[in-house]
Design a protein around this motif. Sequence first.
Motif, PDB file in Angstrom:
ATOM      1  N   LYS A   9      61.102  87.739 103.824  1.00  0.00           N
ATOM      2  CA  LYS A   9      60.192  87.249 104.838  1.00  0.00           C
ATOM      3  C   LYS A   9      58.846  87.455 104.183  1.00  0.00           C
ATOM      4  CE  LYS A   9      58.689  86.773 109.611  1.00  0.00           C
ATOM      5  NZ  LYS A   9      59.020  87.489 110.860  1.00  0.00           N
ATOM      6  N   GLU A  10      58.583  88.524 103.719  1.00  0.00           N
ATOM      7  CA  GLU A  10      57.192  88.677 102.783  1.00  0.00           C
ATOM      8  C   GLU A  10      56.932  87.841 101.530  1.00  0.00           C
ATOM      9  OE1 GLU A  10      54.861  92.232 100.598  1.00  0.00           O
ATOM     10  OE2 GLU A  10      56.634  92.781 101.560  1.00  0.00           O
ATOM     11  N   LYS A  11      58.028  87.773 100.851  1.00  0.00           N
ATOM     12  CA  LYS A  11      57.730  86.722  99.626  1.00  0.00           C
ATOM     13  C   LYS A  11      57.798  85.394 100.123  1.00  0.00           C
ATOM     14  CE  LYS A  11      59.874  89.801  96.093  1.00  0.00           C
ATOM     15  NZ  LYS A  11      61.147  89.905  95.173  1.00  0.00           N
ATOM     16  N   GLN A  96      49.745  69.375 118.074  1.00  0.00           N
ATOM     17  CA  GLN A  96      48.291  69.754 118.602  1.00  0.00           C
ATOM     18  C   GLN A  96      47.037  68.809 118.280  1.00  0.00           C
ATOM     19  OE1 GLN A  96      47.001  73.769 118.166  1.00  0.00           O
ATOM     20  NE2 GLN A  96      48.637  74.643 119.630  1.00  0.00           N
ATOM     21  N   SER A  97      46.663  67.929 119.045  1.00  0.00           N
ATOM     22  CA  SER A  97      45.620  67.024 118.725  1.00  0.00           C
ATOM     23  C   SER A  97      46.056  66.119 117.663  1.00  0.00           C
ATOM     24  CB  SER A  97      44.299  67.557 118.345  1.00  0.00           C
ATOM     25  OG  SER A  97      43.868  68.380 119.701  1.00  0.00           O
ATOM     26  N   GLY A  98      47.239  65.627 117.306  1.00  0.00           N
ATOM     27  CA  GLY A  98      47.662  64.955 116.394  1.00  0.00           C
ATOM     28  C   GLY A  98      47.989  65.819 115.109  1.00  0.00           C
ATOM     29  N   GLU A  99      47.850  66.834 115.237  1.00  0.00           N
ATOM     30  CA  GLU A  99      48.395  67.927 114.002  1.00  0.00           C
ATOM     31  C   GLU A  99      49.741  68.475 114.237  1.00  0.00           C
ATOM     32  OE1 GLU A  99      45.072  70.461 113.708  1.00  0.00           O
ATOM     33  OE2 GLU A  99      43.761  69.065 112.688  1.00  0.00           O
ATOM     34  N   VAL A 100      50.466  68.686 113.345  1.00  0.00           N
ATOM     35  CA  VAL A 100      51.681  69.069 113.347  1.00  0.00           C
ATOM     36  C   VAL A 100      52.074  70.626 112.899  1.00  0.00           C
ATOM     37  CG1 VAL A 100      52.687  68.220 111.235  1.00  0.00           C
ATOM     38  CG2 VAL A 100      54.364  68.827 112.872  1.00  0.00           C
ATOM     39  N   TRP A 101      52.456  71.550 113.667  1.00  0.00           N
ATOM     40  CA  TRP A 101      52.626  72.868 113.094  1.00  0.00           C
ATOM     41  C   TRP A 101      54.178  73.185 113.152  1.00  0.00           C
ATOM     42  CZ3 TRP A 101      48.768  76.135 111.171  1.00  0.00           C
ATOM     43  CH2 TRP A 101      47.403  75.507 111.328  1.00  0.00           C
ATOM     44  N   ILE A 102      54.525  73.817 112.219  1.00  0.00           N
ATOM     45  CA  ILE A 102      56.014  74.145 111.756  1.00  0.00           C
ATOM     46  C   ILE A 102      56.210  75.615 111.670  1.00  0.00           C
ATOM     47  CG2 ILE A 102      58.153  73.725 110.431  1.00  0.00           C
ATOM     48  CD1 ILE A 102      56.673  70.834 109.777  1.00  0.00           C
ATOM     49  N   PRO A 103      57.232  76.138 112.314  1.00  0.00           N
ATOM     50  CA  PRO A 103      57.415  77.595 111.901  1.00  0.00           C
ATOM     51  C   PRO A 103      57.810  77.858 110.417  1.00  0.00           C
ATOM     52  CG  PRO A 103      58.673  76.797 113.919  1.00  0.00           C
ATOM     53  CD  PRO A 103      58.288  75.668 113.198  1.00  0.00           C
ATOM     54  N   ILE A 104      57.158  78.983 109.672  1.00  0.00           N
ATOM     55  CA  ILE A 104      57.470  79.303 108.443  1.00  0.00           C
ATOM     56  C   ILE A 104      58.789  80.151 108.812  1.00  0.00           C
ATOM     57  CG2 ILE A 104      57.086  80.984 106.705  1.00  0.00           C
ATOM     58  CD1 ILE A 104      54.018  80.418 107.085  1.00  0.00           C
ATOM     59  N   PRO A 105      59.953  79.498 107.904  1.00  0.00           N
ATOM     60  CA  PRO A 105      61.243  80.094 107.900  1.00  0.00           C
ATOM     61  C   PRO A 105      61.274  81.712 107.563  1.00  0.00           C
ATOM     62  CG  PRO A 105      61.101  78.813 106.051  1.00  0.00           C
ATOM     63  CD  PRO A 105      59.915  78.682 106.954  1.00  0.00           C
ATOM     64  N   ASP A 106      62.282  82.364 108.178  1.00  0.00           N
ATOM     65  CA  ASP A 106      62.291  83.824 107.584  1.00  0.00           C
ATOM     66  C   ASP A 106      62.929  83.688 106.296  1.00  0.00           C
ATOM     67  OD1 ASP A 106      61.531  84.542 110.214  1.00  0.00           O
ATOM     68  OD2 ASP A 106      63.539  84.810 111.012  1.00  0.00           O
ATOM     69  N   GLU A 107      63.824  82.615 105.893  1.00  0.00           N
ATOM     70  CA  GLU A 107      64.283  82.881 104.671  1.00  0.00           C
ATOM     71  C   GLU A 107      64.158  81.418 103.816  1.00  0.00           C
ATOM     72  OE1 GLU A 107      68.419  83.954 105.099  1.00  0.00           O
ATOM     73  OE2 GLU A 107      67.951  86.136 104.883  1.00  0.00           O
ATOM     74  N   VAL A 108      63.834  81.304 102.554  1.00  0.00           N
ATOM     75  CA  VAL A 108      63.978  80.266 101.833  1.00  0.00           C
ATOM     76  C   VAL A 108      64.977  80.233 100.704  1.00  0.00           C
ATOM     77  CG1 VAL A 108      62.570  78.875 100.113  1.00  0.00           C
ATOM     78  CG2 VAL A 108      61.424  79.800 102.175  1.00  0.00           C
TER      79      VAL A 108
END
Length: 243
Positions: A9-11, A96-108
């Motif tokens: 998660k940190e990396k 939000q106001s036309g802007e999209v926010w996506i959760p940062i995944p726990d793992e990549v």
Amino acid sequence: MADYGKLSKEKTYQLFKYLKDQRVLVKIVLKGTGYEGVTVITEIRSQKTQEQFQIDCPDDFQIVLKSKNCGNLSFEFNGQDKVLYTFETATNPEWQSGEVWIPIPDEVDRIQRRRNFRLEAPMGTELILRQFEPPLKLAVLDFSLGGLLCVVESARERIKKNLMLTRGRNLKSLELFFRDKNVTTKIRIAQATIVRLETNPVTGYRQYAFQFKDLDKSEEKSLTNVLYRMQRKLLRQRLPLEE
């Protein structure tokens, strides 16, 4: 040997900060719709207990997302080590106001497979080899952030230069020209190597694959902007939308 793995998660957070700071191109796929595009990460924030990232929303992305029976959102990008990274998330981003926010995944997922986004070059794109006298012009067939595929179009030049453009040859002082209507963008490439020769089965012309070996950061950013702009233009032309 393939090198697969997952980032902690940190990396993962550090990787997303690098993507934002360097405006790295990210491929986005909306599964089940046929939608593909490229974007960049513009912001990162903490929302309650969750880290989120914002993307530069590609044209019509919101329309497609809300009008289709979508699968997951899939993302691919090259990290600072030039290795491919991927992750998926459910299609429930926060708007939000036309802007999209996506959760940062726990793992990549980290996949040892080097790859660059490659696009067909628009007509009139040229590579000029200043190392030769007189300079040699090649037509660019396709390009990526890592290299080019070119051909010598002039019959006279093909006869003279085919023996000089050999696999493994290093070339310096190259100039790449993109022409879009009345706008010309010049990219200076300090050094490139011919890594592959192939013959076009239709034209019979010899084609040359160049790999960039020395490309200044400012020139790389200019090339990224060109690739980003052309990809978005291509998507606008071909993306079928439901009324």
